[in-house]
Design a protein around this motif. Structure first.
Motif, PDB file in Angstrom:
ATOM      1  N   GLN A 342       0.825  -1.205   0.000  1.00  0.00           N
ATOM      2  CA  GLN A 342       0.000   0.000   0.000  1.00  0.00           C
ATOM      3  C   GLN A 342       0.860   1.256   0.000  1.00  0.00           C
ATOM      4  OE1 GLN A 342      -2.965   0.170   3.078  1.00  0.00           O
ATOM      5  NE2 GLN A 342      -3.412   2.343   2.740  1.00  0.00           N
ATOM      6  N   ARG A 345       2.259   1.754  -3.439  1.00  0.00           N
ATOM      7  CA  ARG A 345       1.188   2.177  -4.345  1.00  0.00           C
ATOM      8  C   ARG A 345       0.852   3.654  -4.146  1.00  0.00           C
ATOM      9  NH1 ARG A 345      -1.691  -1.754  -3.291  1.00  0.00           N
ATOM     10  NH2 ARG A 345      -3.001  -0.856  -1.640  1.00  0.00           N
ATOM     11  N   GLU A 346       0.758   4.088  -2.902  1.00  0.00           N
ATOM     12  CA  GLU A 346       0.445   5.495  -2.620  1.00  0.00           C
ATOM     13  C   GLU A 346       1.576   6.421  -3.064  1.00  0.00           C
ATOM     14  OE1 GLU A 346      -0.517   5.668   1.510  1.00  0.00           O
ATOM     15  OE2 GLU A 346      -2.495   4.723   1.248  1.00  0.00           O
ATOM     16  N   TYR A 347       2.821   5.950  -2.904  1.00  0.00           N
ATOM     17  CA  TYR A 347       3.932   6.778  -3.363  1.00  0.00           C
ATOM     18  C   TYR A 347       3.896   6.918  -4.882  1.00  0.00           C
ATOM     19  CZ  TYR A 347       8.572   8.768  -3.892  1.00  0.00           C
ATOM     20  OH  TYR A 347       9.626   9.608  -4.219  1.00  0.00           O
ATOM     21  N   ALA A 348       3.577   5.836  -5.577  1.00  0.00           N
ATOM     22  CA  ALA A 348       3.474   5.895  -7.042  1.00  0.00           C
ATOM     23  C   ALA A 348       2.353   6.843  -7.467  1.00  0.00           C
ATOM     24  CB  ALA A 348       3.238   4.502  -7.611  1.00  0.00           C
ATOM     25  N   GLU A 349       1.240   6.825  -6.731  1.00  0.00           N
ATOM     26  CA  GLU A 349       0.133   7.745  -7.032  1.00  0.00           C
ATOM     27  C   GLU A 349       0.554   9.196  -6.813  1.00  0.00           C
ATOM     28  OE1 GLU A 349      -2.961   6.361  -4.505  1.00  0.00           O
ATOM     29  OE2 GLU A 349      -3.404   4.571  -5.725  1.00  0.00           O
ATOM     30  N   TYR A 350       1.292   9.438  -5.731  1.00  0.00           N
ATOM     31  CA  TYR A 350       1.833  10.781  -5.458  1.00  0.00           C
ATOM     32  C   TYR A 350       2.714  11.242  -6.615  1.00  0.00           C
ATOM     33  CZ  TYR A 350       5.768  13.537  -3.399  1.00  0.00           C
ATOM     34  OH  TYR A 350       6.793  14.422  -3.153  1.00  0.00           O
ATOM     35  N   TYR A 351       3.576  10.330  -7.082  1.00  0.00           N
ATOM     36  CA  TYR A 351       4.459  10.673  -8.202  1.00  0.00           C
ATOM     37  C   TYR A 351       3.653  10.963  -9.460  1.00  0.00           C
ATOM     38  CZ  TYR A 351       7.937  10.286 -11.889  1.00  0.00           C
ATOM     39  OH  TYR A 351       8.721  10.540 -12.982  1.00  0.00           O
ATOM     40  N   GLU A 352       2.727  10.097  -9.806  1.00  0.00           N
ATOM     41  CA  GLU A 352       1.962  10.254 -11.046  1.00  0.00           C
ATOM     42  C   GLU A 352       1.092  11.505 -11.017  1.00  0.00           C
ATOM     43  OE1 GLU A 352       2.183   8.646 -13.839  1.00  0.00           O
ATOM     44  OE2 GLU A 352       3.723   7.284 -13.066  1.00  0.00           O
ATOM     45  N   THR A 353       0.576  11.837  -9.841  1.00  0.00           N
ATOM     46  CA  THR A 353      -0.291  13.011  -9.710  1.00  0.00           C
ATOM     47  C   THR A 353       0.491  14.315  -9.837  1.00  0.00           C
ATOM     48  OG1 THR A 353      -1.798  11.793  -8.263  1.00  0.00           O
ATOM     49  CG2 THR A 353      -1.927  14.193  -8.189  1.00  0.00           C
TER      50      THR A 353
END
Length: 699
Positions: A342, A345-353
């Motif tokens: 998790q 996944r959240e770090y990847a979402e932070y990066y993509e956003t």
């Protein structure tokens, strides 16, 4: 000059030390920097910046000109020397205002700083250079004190600044460091003449003085006032972070839980590259991790850029009871893996956003800081210094949150602002300029018998190739002396009797708490008894078997348990002997034990190979110079066996090998390194380091 007394910071100015520097303003600026950097409440490793301005003769015109001396890029004020500073023409730096094109021009300005260099031996100027250069003061401190960042990170920061210091301090809202922030500081001073400093929103503090001493005392006084204000607020409230939710375990139980957990955490954190761990269970950590407000504050992330650049934007909080049964690695791992997935996944979402068109590729998504309520805090990074410093920075962040919450409410940087600093192209360029890691960087090596002789030489070699070292020996005095030869963060020591299972376990526990686990184990502890059959006693036999054979067996069991938790493979090296292969007189006890070591290696290699745990042997022979076993009766016994005098042994052993070479402890160390650093797909092997002994050839 009177000694100042402070409650919340250390007054370290030594009048006699300062007097030795005379009127050398640069030396006094360095002295001030070092004592400021020694107090982690004032600024942490690599954080903050200091400067001074002097009048120098221009080598091109011969005229007098003002030069600013400032900490260079990537430096640390606590350890700053002349080699770590930059010297720039102040007038040239200020003239860059004429070519500055606005916020979109920030990165280009950094390159232009090089056109302002006065001292050709300068360190590369940092991004903070214009913040000092556009202010007129002779001595300037830019610091990140916990108390000041708490004020800066409070939701009503500007109001609180006025409440504490009245009209004697300026305030500038958050802005990423750069040339424009220097202009904002200049503007703040113009609008508030006579102020003693400026608070930077969500960032830190600027203070100054006409002399290095005046600047130093001004900084301490400003920090003391903020600290007193916060202490009063905390006293009014009677509790911090909403009070305690999870009580800490007793200290020894915390260490036990941490030692069981760290190899699992290390394995999970090392999915991109092998990491080194650090454990901290200090009072601030336990208070924050066990608080009712942890779930609200931890996800907000840190406020100061210096903090989250080293700790990542937020920590991972483990949902484990303090007294959770951690003795079953598979069951524990099953609880940990979803939390790590998790987080990634959240770090990847932070990066993509937040990413922009020119953003560098996403970096390692694993957490740097891991909080375990009731137990403590773990940090994991590329080396021991980096992970220790990350831990220290997160404690600073905890102190900031405590202070800001006591004042009003803590605020963190917006995610986009945080991302733009974390993935700043200038930061990426700095990362790309860093030297490549050494072969054994990120690995931890435990070496038995490393208080001297062959063991110490092996430890030295592995450390030189980048490994962290756990020195173990039965002699505490030798260990203490050996440990003193290493740099901070490079090694720890543990008294270890390899004939005692509990002593072995304690050594591995210390290794795990210090570095997160173990990757390389070298069994170099030994002794030698040379006697004919009739003179070999049962005590002699048992001692040789216990130290060399049983010790190796128990070391392998303990090491393998940790390596399996990590899931990263590993290396086990037995320092055996030519005598395990060659039959000779007066050697029944020693030779038999060495042969047992060698065959145990083959058995373990066959069993552990599928888990990428490699087991190999290095066979020394004739290591007389620097070897401890050649002291005393062993040398006498070998000399008697060969019909020579003890004094003749070095020449005798040098001449009897095929290459006619003297074998040194460093040669054995090179053999070990070849197995752990070069021959990555070799296991079950014997490497003879003996100058060539035909009767010891394995094939």
């Amino acid at each position: 000059m009177k000694t100042k007394t402070f409650k919340h910071v250390d007054y370290l100015w030594d009048e006699q030390e300062a007097a030795k520097l005379g009127d050398d303003q640069v030396a006094l600026f360095l002295y001030r920097s070092n004592i400021l950097g020694s107090d982690l409440r004032i600024t942490n490793y690599g954080g903050g910046n200091t400067s001074c301005k002097t009048i120098e003769k221009d080598p091109l015109t011969g005229t007098e000109t003002e030069v600013m001396w400032i900490k260079g890029s990537g430096g640390d004020i606590g350890t700053l020397t002349r080699a770590g500073i930059a010297g720039l023409y102040t007038d040239r730096l200020r003239s860059l205002k004429n070519v500055y094109g606005g916020l979109q021009d920030e990165d280009r300005m950094v390159g232009l700083f090089n056109h302002c260099i006065f001292d050709l031996d300068s360190r590369a100027p940092s991004i903070d250079t214009p913040l000092h250069g556009l202010l007129p003061f002779k001595h300037i401190d830019h610091l990140h004190p916990d108390a000041l960042i708490a004020v800066a990170a409070a939701e009503d920061s500007e109001k609180v600044t006025r409440e504490i210091w009245g009209d004697t301090m300026g305030w500038v809202p958050w802005q990423r460091p750069g040339f424009d922030l220097g202009l904002q500081l200049e503007k703040c001073l113009e609008e508030n003449p006579g102020i003693r400093g400026i608070v930077l929103g969500s960032h830190g503090l600027f203070t100054w003085g006409d002399t290095s001493y005046d600047c130093y005392v001004n900084s301490l006084e400003v920090i003391e006032m903020a600290s007193e204000y916060i202490a009063g607020k905390i006293e009014e409230q009677g509790q911090v972070f909403g009070g305690q939710k999870v009580a800490p375990l007793p200290a020894d139980k915390r260490k036990d839980q941490a030692a069981l957990l760290m190899p699992l955490l290390r394995g999970l954190c090392s999915s991109h590259r092998r990491m080194i761990g650090h454990f901290n269970d200090s009072e601030p950590v336990l208070e924050f991790a066990g608080s009712r407000d942890l779930g609200r504050l931890a996800p907000m992330g840190t406020s100061c850029p210096d903090h989250f650049l080293r700790t990542k934007i937020q920590p991972l909080v483990l949902e484990l009871a303090p007294d959770e049964d951690l003795t079953d690695p598979e069951a524990t791992l099953a609880k940990l893996e979803p939390a790590f997935e998790q987080y990634r996944r959240e770090y990847a979402e932070y990066y993509e956003t937040c990413k922009r068109e020119n953003s560098p590729a996403m970096r390692d998504p694993n957490p740097v800081i891991i909080l375990y309520p009731g137990v403590g805090m773990f940090s994991f990074s590329k080396d021991k210094q980096t992970t220790r410093v990350a831990s220290e920075f997160y404690i600073n962040a905890i102190n900031v949150m405590r202070g800001a919450e006591a004042i009003s409410a803590y605020t963190s940087l917006p995610r986009q602002e945080a991302f733009d600093i974390e993935y700043w192209l200038l930061e990426e360029a700095k990362l790309q300029r860093m030297p490549k890691p050494k072969v054994l960087s990120g690995k931890v090596a435990l070496v038995t018998g490393s208080g001297g002789g062959i063991g110490k030489a092996i430890a030295d070699k592995l450390a030189a190739e980048g490994a962290n070292i756990v020195l173990t020996d039965i002699a505490e005095d030798r260990l203490k002396e050996a440990l003193g030869t290493y740099k901070r963060d490079q090694a720890v020591s543990a008294v270890c009797d390899v004939t005692s299972r509990n002593s072995i376990r304690d050594a591995f526990k210390k290794a795990t708490l210090a570095f997160g686990g173990v990757d390389i184990v070298v069994h170099s502890a030994g002794l030698a008894i040379s006697k004919p059959l009739n003179e070999t006693t049962e005590k002699d036999w048992d001692l040789l078997q216990d130290v060399l054979v049983k010790g190796q067996f128990e070391l392998a069991q303990e090491a393998t348990g940790i390596m399996r938790k990590q899931g990263l493979g590993g290396d086990f090296i037995s320092i055996a002997s030519k005598n395990g292969l060659v039959a000779g007189p007066n050697n029944v006890g020693y030779g038999t034990a060495k042969a047992a070591q060698q065959h145990m290696v083959r058995l373990l290699a066959a069993e552990l190979g599928p888990e990428k745990i490699r087991v190999n042997t290095v066979n020394p022979d004739g290591v007389i110079v620097g070897s401890k076993i050649w002291e005393g009766k062993w040398a006498e016994g070998r000399a008697k066996a060969y019909g020579i005098e003890v004094e003749e042994l070095p020449a005798f052993y040098a001449k009897r090998n095929l290459m006619n070479e003297i074998i040194y402890p460093e040669d054995i160390a090179a053999g070990v390194f070849s197995l752990v650093g070069i021959l990555e797909k070799s296991t079950g092997n014997i490497i003879n380091v003996d100058g060539g002994m035909a009767n010891a050839f394995t094939r």
